[in-house]
Scaffold this active site. Sequence first.
Site, PDB file in Angstrom:
ATOM      1  CG  HIS A  46      -1.827  -1.082   1.424  1.00  0.00           C
ATOM      2  ND1 HIS A  46      -1.694  -2.027   2.407  1.00  0.00           N
ATOM      3  CD2 HIS A  46      -2.950  -1.413   0.735  1.00  0.00           C
ATOM      4  CE1 HIS A  46      -2.701  -2.886   2.337  1.00  0.00           C
ATOM      5  NE2 HIS A  46      -3.471  -2.547   1.325  1.00  0.00           N
ATOM      6  CD  GLN A 162      -9.098  -4.124  -6.477  1.00  0.00           C
ATOM      7  OE1 GLN A 162      -9.917  -4.634  -5.718  1.00  0.00           O
ATOM      8  NE2 GLN A 162      -7.997  -3.544  -6.042  1.00  0.00           N
ATOM      9  CB  VAL A 185       5.514  -4.401  -2.428  1.00  0.00           C
ATOM     10  CG1 VAL A 185       6.617  -4.412  -1.374  1.00  0.00           C
ATOM     11  CG2 VAL A 185       5.520  -3.085  -3.196  1.00  0.00           C
ATOM     12  CB  SER A 194      -1.785 -10.164   1.118  1.00  0.00           C
ATOM     13  OG  SER A 194      -3.146 -10.308   1.492  1.00  0.00           O
TER      14      SER A 194
HETATM   15  P1  AMP Z   1      -6.468  -3.741  -0.299  1.00  0.00           P
HETATM   16  O1  AMP Z   1      -6.266  -2.948   0.930  1.00  0.00           O
HETATM   17  O2  AMP Z   1      -6.045  -5.164  -0.184  1.00  0.00           O
HETATM   18  O3  AMP Z   1      -7.844  -3.554  -0.899  1.00  0.00           O
HETATM   19  O4  AMP Z   1      -5.467  -3.133  -1.380  1.00  0.00           O
HETATM   20  C1  AMP Z   1      -5.482  -1.772  -1.698  1.00  0.00           C
HETATM   21  C2  AMP Z   1      -4.590  -1.539  -2.888  1.00  0.00           C
HETATM   22  O5  AMP Z   1      -3.265  -1.929  -2.591  1.00  0.00           O
HETATM   23  C3  AMP Z   1      -5.038  -2.355  -4.117  1.00  0.00           C
HETATM   24  O6  AMP Z   1      -4.896  -1.567  -5.280  1.00  0.00           O
HETATM   25  C4  AMP Z   1      -4.063  -3.497  -4.100  1.00  0.00           C
HETATM   26  O7  AMP Z   1      -3.829  -4.047  -5.376  1.00  0.00           O
HETATM   27  C5  AMP Z   1      -2.814  -2.823  -3.589  1.00  0.00           C
HETATM   28  N1  AMP Z   1      -1.903  -3.815  -3.026  1.00  0.00           N
HETATM   29  C6  AMP Z   1      -2.211  -4.785  -2.121  1.00  0.00           C
HETATM   30  N2  AMP Z   1      -1.132  -5.561  -1.888  1.00  0.00           N
HETATM   31  C7  AMP Z   1      -0.132  -5.085  -2.673  1.00  0.00           C
HETATM   32  C8  AMP Z   1       1.230  -5.467  -2.888  1.00  0.00           C
HETATM   33  N3  AMP Z   1       1.780  -6.493  -2.260  1.00  0.00           N
HETATM   34  N4  AMP Z   1       1.969  -4.739  -3.761  1.00  0.00           N
HETATM   35  C9  AMP Z   1       1.411  -3.688  -4.418  1.00  0.00           C
HETATM   36  N5  AMP Z   1       0.142  -3.281  -4.252  1.00  0.00           N
HETATM   37  C10 AMP Z   1      -0.623  -3.965  -3.395  1.00  0.00           C
END
Ligand code: AMP
Length: 290
Positions: A46, A162, A185, A194
């Site tokens: 994030h 997504q 990342v 995650s």
């Molecule tokens: P989330 O909080 O899981 O809904 O993710 C919010 C945003 O962060 C989304 O656009 C995800 O694709 C991105 N995101 C989540 N994990 C990662 C990661 N490991 N590397 C890059 N972006 C991420």
Amino acid sequence: MIRAMQDRVPQLVTTIAGLREAVAAARRAGQRIGLVPTMGALHEGHLSLVRAAKRECPCAVVSIYVNPSQFGPKEDLAAYPRTLDADLAALSACRPDWVFAPSNQEMYGRDHATWVEVGSVAQPLEGVFRPGHFRGVTTVVLKLLNLVQPDAAYFGQKDFQQACVVGRMVADLNVPVTIRVGPTVREPDGLAMSSRNRYLSPAARQRAVVLWKSLQLARRLVEQGERRAETILAGMRELVATAEDVQIDYVALADPQTLQPVEAVSRPTLAALAVRIEGTRLIDNCLLEP
Ligand code: AMP
């Protein structure tokens, strides 16, 4: 020390009126506005998006909202980590201008009755295993885009589909925003960061690296000249099956634009998989470039 002194907890807004006021001031000042939608429990993935937003936009807004409408009835909505104080502390080093963390009441009110549903790219892969998920995602993302009216919105490649679905929505509905996608990342062993990784027991955490290993295997096979999707998929599945107690939802090779399955890796191809380890569902993907 100096860095710590410069860091500043970002300003938190929890109401739509407050958010509109905050971004209106930036807009009046002619500032480019960037939006990073998240569900919180922030990690380096994030934060990389927040840094990208801040590099490109003098006014960066991070939303933190665990959107109930994108969770299925048997999914982890209740258990999903909510760590607002830690999130604000983590964000202070990236210096976003605003954090928008609304309540469900603020986002959906009582009478919400409008949903945004993308066809085509929302249907395969995650669409098969999480019916209704993207409808929740696109509805909340369109609401956030309407509230902030950013010049650019930032998404991670980690959730490749997504980003495709959101891209389709803004193109089809003529939303005036640029969608930017940042690289995944990873932890040092390759596991994609995650918010759900924190559900994993130490043993399951170790086994979770099998997602990354299977993507690397696909890359290696393509590098060695293998082009048949069937053969590459069989290798990936076999590798995942070596990990104990890991159930596969899907392992797929797909066209990165349409997300339809391919039979041969003859052009850039998305390798994607979703597995469940001790009940925690993890996804990952990479591009294969023959
Ligand atoms: P989330 O909080 O899981 O809904 O993710 C919010 C945003 O962060 C989304 O656009 C995800 O694709 C991105 N995101 C989540 N994990 C990662 C990661 N490991 N590397 C890059 N972006 C991420």
